[in-house]
Write a protein that holds these residues in place. Sequence first.
Motif, PDB file in Angstrom:
ATOM      1  N   TRP A 230       0.842  -1.200   0.000  1.00  0.00           N
ATOM      2  CA  TRP A 230       0.000   0.000   0.000  1.00  0.00           C
ATOM      3  C   TRP A 230       0.875   1.247   0.000  1.00  0.00           C
ATOM      4  O   TRP A 230       1.750   1.416   0.836  1.00  0.00           O
ATOM      5  CB  TRP A 230      -0.947   0.000   1.196  1.00  0.00           C
ATOM      6  N   ARG A 343      -6.984  -7.860   1.562  1.00  0.00           N
ATOM      7  CA  ARG A 343      -6.553  -6.945   0.516  1.00  0.00           C
ATOM      8  C   ARG A 343      -7.358  -5.644   0.630  1.00  0.00           C
ATOM      9  O   ARG A 343      -8.250  -5.353  -0.163  1.00  0.00           O
ATOM     10  CB  ARG A 343      -6.739  -7.580  -0.848  1.00  0.00           C
ATOM     11  N   GLN A 345      -6.820  -1.341   1.958  1.00  0.00           N
ATOM     12  CA  GLN A 345      -5.902  -0.318   2.443  1.00  0.00           C
ATOM     13  C   GLN A 345      -6.021  -0.174   3.951  1.00  0.00           C
ATOM     14  O   GLN A 345      -7.125  -0.136   4.497  1.00  0.00           O
ATOM     15  CB  GLN A 345      -6.219   1.023   1.792  1.00  0.00           C
TER      16      GLN A 345
END
Length: 352
Positions: A230, A343, A345
């Motif tokens: 990220w 998966r 942020q």
Amino acid sequence: MASSATEIEAGGRTVRISSPDRVIYEATPWSAEVTKLMVAEYYVAVEDGIMRALRERPTTLERWPKGFREDMVMATRADGHGDAFYQKRVPQGAPEYLESARIQFPSGRVADEICPTEVAVVAWAAHMGTLTFHPWPVRRADVEHPDELRIDLDPQPGATFADARRVARTARALLEEIGIRGFPKTSGNRGVHIYVRVEPRWTFTDLRHAAIAFGRELGRRTEGVTVNWWKEERPEGSIFVDYNQNARDRTIASAYSLRAKPGAPVSTPLTWDELDAVDDPRTLNLHTVPQRLDELGDAHAEIDDVAHSLETLLEWHARDEEEGHGDLPYPPDYPKMPGEPKRVQPSRERKE
């Protein structure tokens, strides 16, 4: 007004180039204007290097039919109306001598991609507006077992080519420590790529795990290295080791490929000593690289001489897992993969 077409000789074949006078790259303070004919002639001129990079490999084409301008955009899955696009299947109108290889995407779908076996195919792809070639790290004889580990050192905002070069030196030492020879090249932008030929007996998952393990160990050896997927977690000025470039259907611009950047830069193979001496990778471009190849030869000429084992890197990955450092996220278009963490942020997860 552009002339309608011309022909060039490429490896004993005649290849037709339409609109040869079309401007593909505008002039810059460091590089002259480039036409479509010049792009095709460039690829013929670097035949030895480009074919070493592409031969027998399923290859995605990065096509810019109108040429490159900084305000142009690449088509995406979300918006297919860009000026450029990736061609993952053999285009219509391909010549009879073009050969292909069948590959499978992470979704399970299959496709027949071009598989260059001669430079005429590369010249024809240039006629079709291809600037950059993105080969898979496999040969068509065995598309399930990669023969190339790709270490992508990607400068983040605040980092420079000099930072990538510094990290590359540590990467070289780390590879040599475990008996592996790496071959560096410029990315064609600010980054550095290091290629390693490996024995084709591991899966794409193994290859990706090896890249993760190498990136983590590299971060222990030198400052300013991250494997955080990220962007919000990558420190400013750091070098991201993009491990996902080793996942199935993820590719890197080949050696000797042009890049869609001002000045027609080339992703250029270098010796390690040469890499240390390069201050501005923009000087390695369509106008300069053919003469360099003629005079010095291909810095990757010996890349196929030895195929290395991934065993040490996979041992590092197993060690990291035991210490609580598990797998890392895949790209967003992949199906959920075994062992992959959530998966999402981190900032979004905290908000939710």
